[in-house]
Scaffold this motif. Structure first.
Motif, PDB file in Angstrom:
ATOM      1  N   ALA A 150       3.951  -6.528  -4.725  1.00 39.55           N
ATOM      2  CA  ALA A 150       2.973  -7.622  -4.716  1.00 39.55           C
ATOM      3  C   ALA A 150       3.504  -8.805  -5.525  1.00 39.55           C
ATOM      4  CB  ALA A 150       1.649  -7.133  -5.301  1.00 39.55           C
ATOM      5  N   ASP A 151       2.996  -9.994  -5.203  1.00 40.78           N
ATOM      6  CA  ASP A 151       3.475 -11.195  -5.884  1.00 40.78           C
ATOM      7  C   ASP A 151       2.303 -12.120  -6.181  1.00 40.78           C
ATOM      8  OD1 ASP A 151       5.212 -12.933  -7.058  1.00 40.78           O
ATOM      9  OD2 ASP A 151       6.282 -13.483  -5.226  1.00 40.78           O
ATOM     10  N   SER A 152       2.532 -13.105  -7.024  1.00 37.13           N
ATOM     11  CA  SER A 152       1.494 -14.077  -7.380  1.00 37.13           C
ATOM     12  C   SER A 152       0.987 -14.804  -6.142  1.00 37.13           C
ATOM     13  CB  SER A 152       2.045 -15.110  -8.371  1.00 37.13           C
ATOM     14  OG  SER A 152       2.059 -14.596  -9.676  1.00 37.13           O
ATOM     15  N   GLY A 153      -0.331 -15.026  -6.120  1.00 35.00           N
ATOM     16  CA  GLY A 153      -0.949 -15.720  -4.998  1.00 35.00           C
ATOM     17  C   GLY A 153      -1.391 -14.795  -3.889  1.00 35.00           C
ATOM     18  N   MET A 154      -0.937 -13.558  -3.910  1.00 38.07           N
ATOM     19  CA  MET A 154      -1.339 -12.593  -2.888  1.00 38.07           C
ATOM     20  C   MET A 154      -2.819 -12.258  -3.069  1.00 38.07           C
ATOM     21  SD  MET A 154       0.318  -8.830  -2.251  1.00 38.07           S
ATOM     22  CE  MET A 154      -0.456  -7.635  -1.173  1.00 38.07           C
ATOM     23  N   SER A 155      -3.534 -12.125  -1.958  1.00 36.87           N
ATOM     24  CA  SER A 155      -4.968 -11.841  -1.997  1.00 36.87           C
ATOM     25  C   SER A 155      -5.238 -10.493  -1.340  1.00 36.87           C
ATOM     26  CB  SER A 155      -5.748 -12.951  -1.272  1.00 36.87           C
ATOM     27  OG  SER A 155      -7.133 -12.697  -1.308  1.00 36.87           O
ATOM     28  N   LEU A 156      -5.899  -9.615  -2.073  1.00 36.99           N
ATOM     29  CA  LEU A 156      -6.282  -8.301  -1.549  1.00 36.99           C
ATOM     30  C   LEU A 156      -7.745  -8.368  -1.099  1.00 36.99           C
ATOM     31  CD1 LEU A 156      -4.782  -6.037  -4.367  1.00 36.99           C
ATOM     32  CD2 LEU A 156      -3.677  -6.797  -2.252  1.00 36.99           C
ATOM     33  N   ARG A 157      -8.000  -8.004   0.144  1.00 38.96           N
ATOM     34  CA  ARG A 157      -9.360  -8.041   0.681  1.00 38.96           C
ATOM     35  C   ARG A 157      -9.976  -6.650   0.662  1.00 38.96           C
ATOM     36  NH1 ARG A 157     -10.978  -9.830   6.870  1.00 38.96           N
ATOM     37  NH2 ARG A 157     -13.199  -9.328   6.742  1.00 38.96           N
ATOM     38  N   LEU A 158     -11.120  -6.517   0.013  1.00 34.68           N
ATOM     39  CA  LEU A 158     -11.840  -5.251  -0.031  1.00 34.68           C
ATOM     40  C   LEU A 158     -13.115  -5.413   0.781  1.00 34.68           C
ATOM     41  CD1 LEU A 158      -9.965  -5.233  -2.638  1.00 34.68           C
ATOM     42  CD2 LEU A 158     -11.583  -3.579  -3.566  1.00 34.68           C
ATOM     43  N   ASN A 159     -13.127  -4.817   1.952  1.00 36.84           N
ATOM     44  CA  ASN A 159     -14.259  -4.960   2.854  1.00 36.84           C
ATOM     45  C   ASN A 159     -15.533  -4.364   2.256  1.00 36.84           C
ATOM     46  OD1 ASN A 159     -12.725  -6.179   4.895  1.00 36.84           O
ATOM     47  ND2 ASN A 159     -12.099  -4.205   5.729  1.00 36.84           N
ATOM     48  N   GLY A 160     -16.621  -5.132   2.345  1.00 36.72           N
ATOM     49  CA  GLY A 160     -17.925  -4.620   1.935  1.00 36.72           C
ATOM     50  C   GLY A 160     -18.153  -4.556   0.448  1.00 36.72           C
ATOM     51  N   VAL A 181      -7.413 -12.008  -6.073  1.00 36.93           N
ATOM     52  CA  VAL A 181      -6.224 -12.867  -6.089  1.00 36.93           C
ATOM     53  C   VAL A 181      -5.333 -12.448  -7.259  1.00 36.93           C
ATOM     54  CG1 VAL A 181      -5.370 -15.231  -6.222  1.00 36.93           C
ATOM     55  CG2 VAL A 181      -7.533 -14.757  -5.069  1.00 36.93           C
ATOM     56  N   LEU A 182      -4.071 -12.154  -6.958  1.00 38.93           N
ATOM     57  CA  LEU A 182      -3.145 -11.636  -7.966  1.00 38.93           C
ATOM     58  C   LEU A 182      -2.410 -12.769  -8.679  1.00 38.93           C
ATOM     59  CD1 LEU A 182      -1.541  -8.654  -6.015  1.00 38.93           C
ATOM     60  CD2 LEU A 182      -3.541  -8.624  -7.533  1.00 38.93           C
ATOM     61  N   HIS A 183      -2.249 -12.591 -10.001  1.00 34.20           N
ATOM     62  CA  HIS A 183      -1.481 -13.522 -10.827  1.00 34.20           C
ATOM     63  C   HIS A 183      -0.493 -12.684 -11.641  1.00 34.20           C
ATOM     64  CE1 HIS A 183      -4.320 -16.836  -9.968  1.00 34.20           C
ATOM     65  NE2 HIS A 183      -5.235 -15.876 -10.008  1.00 34.20           N
ATOM     66  N   VAL A 184       0.797 -12.812 -11.356  1.00 33.81           N
ATOM     67  CA  VAL A 184       1.827 -12.022 -12.051  1.00 33.81           C
ATOM     68  C   VAL A 184       2.307 -12.805 -13.270  1.00 33.81           C
ATOM     69  CG1 VAL A 184       4.067 -10.878 -11.852  1.00 33.81           C
ATOM     70  CG2 VAL A 184       2.520 -10.968  -9.870  1.00 33.81           C
ATOM     71  N   MET A 185       2.221 -12.180 -14.427  1.00 34.42           N
ATOM     72  CA  MET A 185       2.628 -12.839 -15.672  1.00 34.42           C
ATOM     73  C   MET A 185       4.153 -12.905 -15.779  1.00 34.42           C
ATOM     74  SD  MET A 185      -0.199 -11.270 -18.355  1.00 34.42           S
ATOM     75  CE  MET A 185      -0.095  -9.570 -17.772  1.00 34.42           C
ATOM     76  N   GLU A 186       4.653 -13.906 -16.478  1.00 31.89           N
ATOM     77  CA  GLU A 186       6.092 -14.086 -16.631  1.00 31.89           C
ATOM     78  C   GLU A 186       6.687 -12.968 -17.485  1.00 31.89           C
ATOM     79  OE1 GLU A 186       7.181 -17.906 -18.067  1.00 31.89           O
ATOM     80  OE2 GLU A 186       6.439 -18.979 -16.298  1.00 31.89           O
TER      81      GLU A 186
END
Length: 389
Positions: free
Chosen positions: A225-235, A252-257
């Protein structure tokens, strides 16, 4: 017919206008001047004009009669009902759905509204993004009331059908004219579009059927996974109205430096500092990777900013079993603080390498040019010992 203005003029078109042009123009004007949308005094008359013009010009036979004889070719030959009977009102579903009861498809009940979607910003480490991780998050959302099971009614009672709209959630007002039926649809003020009324509301949700609550949800972040990737959880969003589905949750994922690693696509980029003696003679060095320390060979004569590649030591591809590589850029360290012995040895090394002679050794240039140290290797080893001790 009452209209005497030129039909093409009413629609703002030329006589060469195509059937598609006529249809597009009418669509635009019908939405602009319908009296249920436009409350200006002349809007209703304008709407009647453009509807009549379209009814004639959209019919091939009536348009031919009109083009040849003008209004005389229409008046007396067709009644108002005949004018509109042949009109091509296909393709205006959204207009008729909003306004016309007789010309297009009737609009059904609004139905319960779906729950709202939610967004959560999740911060993870570089390693968690690379290898994947499971996280528990806390969110506040609207959930179905457990006391009344989402009905909004007090225990032992149930909602009643709205007497005003008959359970549709809408109130329809009909007007007739010009052989057409104009229907205006509005949300029922009694039940506010729900189609039901609650005489005895639930004491917990006060009749809403939903309450605000904090919930824990498990999030599975996939490897790669990388920064900006969005995981959708239905319902997993807000609960919908009774009978409607809940919304979704977008994480929405934010990967720290990272202190050492940087990511480019699925490759990992690092820098490695080495001494000039290691660069000149070559050496085996230990390199930090995501998978632990790895031995890497620095060949003799390596220049600063040279890049070495460690295969499959990068990040796993998001969809697949491949891995990126680790790219190591070497930086040769230049000493900043030298003692007298180190300086002297460097001068001798420079001389042996073809540079200028060392100063202050008490010999003239002729003697120095003739005399060379017998063992250059010994001098180099002294340099090496001096800078690595």
């Amino acid at each position: 017919m009452a209209t005497t203005r030129d039909y093409y003029e009413i629609l703002g078109l030329s006589k060469e206008a195509s059937a598609e042009d006529i249809k597009k123009t009418y669509r635009k004007l019908a939405l602009q001047y319908h009296p249920d949308r436009n409350k200006e005094a002349e809007a209703e008359e304008k709407f009647k004009e453009i509807s009549e013009a379209y009814a004639v010009l959209s019919d091939t036979e009536k348009r031919a009669q009109y083009d040849r004889f003008g209004h005389a070719g229409i008046d007396g030959q067709y009644s108002a009902e005949d004018i509109f009977r042949g009109a091509d009102f296909s393709g205006f579903g959204d207009i008729f759905e909003m306004f016309f009861g007789g010309g297009g498809g009737r609009r059904g009940p609004m139905g319960p509204r779906r729950g709202s979607d939610l967004q959560y910003d999740l911060y993870i480490t570089f390693e968690e993004a690379a290898f994947g991780v499971q996280k528990d998050i806390d969110i506040q959302r609207t959930e179905r009331c457990s006391k009344c099971s989402g009905t909004g009614a007090k225990e032992g009672t149930s909602p009643k059908r709205c007497p005003t709209c008959g359970g549709t959630g809408q109130v329809r007002t009909t007007r007739s004219g010009m052989g057409m039926q104009f229907v205006s649809t509005t949300t029922c003020n009694t039940c506010h579009g729900r189609g039901q009324i609650i005489e005895s509301p639930c004491s917990v949700c006060n009749g809403a059927g939903r309450i605000r609550n904090r919930s824990k949800i498990k999030i599975n972040v996939p490897a790669g996974a990388d920064s900006g990737m969005s995981l959708r959880l239905n319902g997993e969003g807000d609960s919908g109205e009774p009978g409607a589905s809940p919304g979704d949750l977008y994480v929405v994922l934010h990967v720290m430096e990272h202190k050492y690693f940087k990511r480019v696509d699925y490759d990992v980029i690092t820098e490695l500092s080495i001494s000039f003696t290691q660069a000149a003679l070559g050496a085996d060095v230990m390199v930090d990777t995501l998978y632990g320390k790895v031995k890497m060979n620095i060949p003799a004569g390596t220049q600063t900013h040279s890049v070495f590649r460690l295969k499959d030591k990068g990040i796993q591809y998001l969809h697949g079993h491949r891995k990126g590589d680790q790219l190591i850029r070497v930086i040769i360290k230049t000493p900043t603080k030298l003692n007298q012995e180190q300086k002297e040895l460097l001068r001798q090394f420079e001389y042996l390498s073809g540079g200028k002679k060392p100063e202050g050794d008490g010999k003239d240039s002729n003697e120095k040019s003739k005399e060379k140290p017998k063992k250059s290797k010994g001098i180099f080893e002294k340099v090496l010992d001096a800078f690595e001790s």
